[in-house]
Design a protein around this motif. Structure first.
Motif, short mmCIF file in Angstrom:
data_model
loop_
_atom_site.label_atom_id
_atom_site.label_comp_id
_atom_site.label_asym_id
_atom_site.label_seq_id
_atom_site.Cartn_x
_atom_site.Cartn_y
_atom_site.Cartn_z
N GLU A 183 13.86 86.91 -22.77
CA GLU A 183 13.33 85.63 -22.29
C GLU A 183 14.36 84.87 -21.47
OE1 GLU A 183 11.30 83.06 -25.07
OE2 GLU A 183 10.50 84.81 -26.15
N LYS A 184 15.61 84.91 -21.91
CA LYS A 184 16.68 84.22 -21.19
C LYS A 184 16.88 84.83 -19.80
CE LYS A 184 19.32 83.30 -25.39
NZ LYS A 184 20.60 83.53 -26.06
N THR A 185 16.91 86.16 -19.73
CA THR A 185 17.12 86.80 -18.43
C THR A 185 15.93 86.58 -17.50
OG1 THR A 185 16.37 88.93 -19.31
CG2 THR A 185 18.75 88.53 -19.28
N GLU A 186 14.73 86.56 -18.05
CA GLU A 186 13.54 86.28 -17.22
C GLU A 186 13.58 84.84 -16.71
OE1 GLU A 186 11.18 88.13 -15.73
OE2 GLU A 186 12.44 89.73 -16.51
N THR A 187 14.05 83.94 -17.54
CA THR A 187 14.19 82.54 -17.14
C THR A 187 15.16 82.43 -15.96
OG1 THR A 187 13.72 81.77 -19.37
CG2 THR A 187 14.87 80.24 -17.92
N VAL A 188 16.28 83.13 -16.05
CA VAL A 188 17.28 83.10 -14.97
C VAL A 188 16.70 83.71 -13.70
CG1 VAL A 188 19.47 84.13 -14.22
CG2 VAL A 188 19.31 83.02 -16.45
N LYS A 189 16.04 84.85 -13.83
CA LYS A 189 15.45 85.51 -12.66
C LYS A 189 14.40 84.63 -11.99
CE LYS A 189 16.25 90.23 -14.23
NZ LYS A 189 15.61 91.46 -14.73
N THR A 190 13.64 83.91 -12.79
CA THR A 190 12.61 83.01 -12.23
C THR A 190 13.25 81.79 -11.59
OG1 THR A 190 11.02 83.74 -13.90
CG2 THR A 190 10.56 81.65 -12.80
N ALA A 191 14.18 81.18 -12.30
CA ALA A 191 14.83 79.96 -11.80
C ALA A 191 15.62 80.20 -10.52
CB ALA A 191 15.74 79.38 -12.87
N PHE A 192 16.23 81.37 -10.40
CA PHE A 192 17.10 81.66 -9.26
C PHE A 192 16.57 82.82 -8.42
CE2 PHE A 192 20.02 80.09 -12.70
CZ PHE A 192 20.10 78.80 -12.21
N ARG A 193 15.25 82.93 -8.31
CA ARG A 193 14.63 84.08 -7.65
C ARG A 193 15.04 84.24 -6.18
NH1 ARG A 193 10.25 81.27 -9.33
NH2 ARG A 193 9.56 79.68 -7.90
N GLY A 194 15.50 83.21 -5.53
CA GLY A 194 15.92 83.34 -4.14
C GLY A 194 17.34 83.84 -3.98
N CYS A 195 18.05 83.99 -5.07
CA CYS A 195 19.45 84.41 -5.01
C CYS A 195 19.58 85.92 -4.84
CB CYS A 195 20.17 83.99 -6.29
SG CYS A 195 20.36 82.21 -6.46
N ARG A 196 20.74 86.33 -4.39
CA ARG A 196 21.03 87.76 -4.19
C ARG A 196 20.97 88.51 -5.52
NH1 ARG A 196 21.85 88.43 1.49
NH2 ARG A 196 21.89 86.26 2.11
N GLU A 197 20.55 89.73 -5.44
CA GLU A 197 20.37 90.56 -6.63
C GLU A 197 21.68 90.73 -7.40
OE1 GLU A 197 18.48 94.88 -7.90
OE2 GLU A 197 18.59 94.34 -5.79
N VAL A 198 22.77 90.90 -6.69
CA VAL A 198 24.05 91.12 -7.37
C VAL A 198 24.44 89.89 -8.20
CG1 VAL A 198 25.50 90.35 -5.41
CG2 VAL A 198 26.41 91.98 -7.09
N LEU A 199 24.12 88.71 -7.73
CA LEU A 199 24.40 87.49 -8.49
C LEU A 199 23.48 87.40 -9.71
CD1 LEU A 199 25.75 84.79 -8.99
CD2 LEU A 199 24.28 83.78 -7.22
N LEU A 200 22.20 87.64 -9.51
CA LEU A 200 21.26 87.62 -10.63
C LEU A 200 21.64 88.64 -11.69
CD1 LEU A 200 17.81 87.21 -8.83
CD2 LEU A 200 19.05 85.50 -10.18
N ASN A 201 22.01 89.84 -11.25
CA ASN A 201 22.41 90.89 -12.19
C ASN A 201 23.65 90.49 -12.99
OD1 ASN A 201 20.28 92.48 -11.39
ND2 ASN A 201 21.51 93.77 -10.04
N THR A 202 24.58 89.82 -12.33
CA THR A 202 25.80 89.37 -13.02
C THR A 202 25.44 88.35 -14.09
OG1 THR A 202 27.15 89.77 -11.05
CG2 THR A 202 28.07 88.30 -12.71
N LEU A 203 24.59 87.39 -13.73
CA LEU A 203 24.18 86.37 -14.70
C LEU A 203 23.45 87.01 -15.88
CD1 LEU A 203 22.90 83.59 -12.26
CD2 LEU A 203 25.09 83.67 -13.47
N CYS A 204 22.54 87.91 -15.59
CA CYS A 204 21.78 88.58 -16.65
C CYS A 204 22.68 89.45 -17.53
CB CYS A 204 20.64 89.41 -16.05
SG CYS A 204 19.34 88.38 -15.33
N LEU A 205 23.67 90.08 -16.93
CA LEU A 205 24.61 90.90 -17.70
C LEU A 205 25.42 90.03 -18.65
CD1 LEU A 205 25.60 93.79 -18.12
CD2 LEU A 205 27.28 93.39 -16.31
N LEU A 206 25.89 88.90 -18.16
CA LEU A 206 26.62 87.97 -19.02
C LEU A 206 25.75 87.53 -20.21
CD1 LEU A 206 28.39 85.83 -16.28
CD2 LEU A 206 29.56 87.07 -18.11
N ILE A 207 24.51 87.22 -19.92
CA ILE A 207 23.59 86.78 -20.98
C ILE A 207 23.33 87.91 -21.97
CG2 ILE A 207 21.20 86.07 -21.44
CD1 ILE A 207 21.39 84.55 -18.69
#
Length: 178
Positions: free
Chosen positions: A55-79
């Motif tokens: 749920e946390k990673t989906e929230t991040v992907k939704t909130a920051f959907r316009g961001c580059r994949e590498v940034l989203l992946n980094t955030l999701c990996l940290l989470i």
């Protein structure tokens, strides 16, 4: 600064550099960092243990959907690894590495009164000459200062405040033998 933030921030920077998108990622990182400062409840949500990681990673992907994949992946990996608390620091590491690569350095100046544009320009030029880098100056007014300026540059304090000068004079007077 935590080793985790350094590791993930550097990895994000290296991946962005490999793809030639450092500037684009920098803008996105700065936006997310600002958002997390303005809305600390968002980071608190990401750190909450009772919420499933998915749920946390989906929230991040939704909130920051316009961001580059590498940034989203980094955030999701940290989470997913339980390191959500290091997200702001990781973003800071990335921005610091980007500034360093561009030959830039941040400086903070504290003054009792706001600086004029001429004073800012002169101070920026002097600090750039001293550091050998392009200075990105941030100003903060601190009415508690008697006068002068306090500058933080590359982890150093350059104290030109009246209080500092008066303290120095007092110390010299106390150490003077008559």
């Amino acid at each position: 600064m935590s080793e985790i933030a350094k590791e993930y921030g550097r990895a994000l920077f290296e991946l962005a550099r490999e793809d030639g998108i450092e500037d684009e990622i920098s803008e996105e990182v700065a936006c997310i960092a600002d958002l997390l400062k303005q809305e600390p409840a968002y980071l608190k949500l990401l750190k909450t243990p009772g919420i499933p990681v998915s749920e946390k990673t989906e929230t991040v992907k939704t909130a920051f959907r316009g961001c580059r994949e590498v940034l989203l992946n980094t955030l999701c990996l940290l989470i997913s690894r339980g390191y959500a608390r290091y997200i702001p620091e990781t973003l800071g590491v990335y921005l610091s590495l980007r500034r360093e690569a561009r030959g830039e350095v941040e400086a903070l100046v504290e003054t009792a009164q706001p600086l004029t544009q001429e004073e800012k320009t002169a101070l920026t030029a002097a600090l750039s000459k001293k550091s050998g880098k392009t200075v990105l100056l941030t100003e903060r007014v601190n009415p508690a200062l008697l006068g002068g300026a306090r500058v933080y540059l590359e982890g150093r304090l350059l104290d030109g405040t009246m209080r500092h000068r008066l303290d120095g004079i007092g110390e010299r007077l106390r150490s003077t033998v008559l």
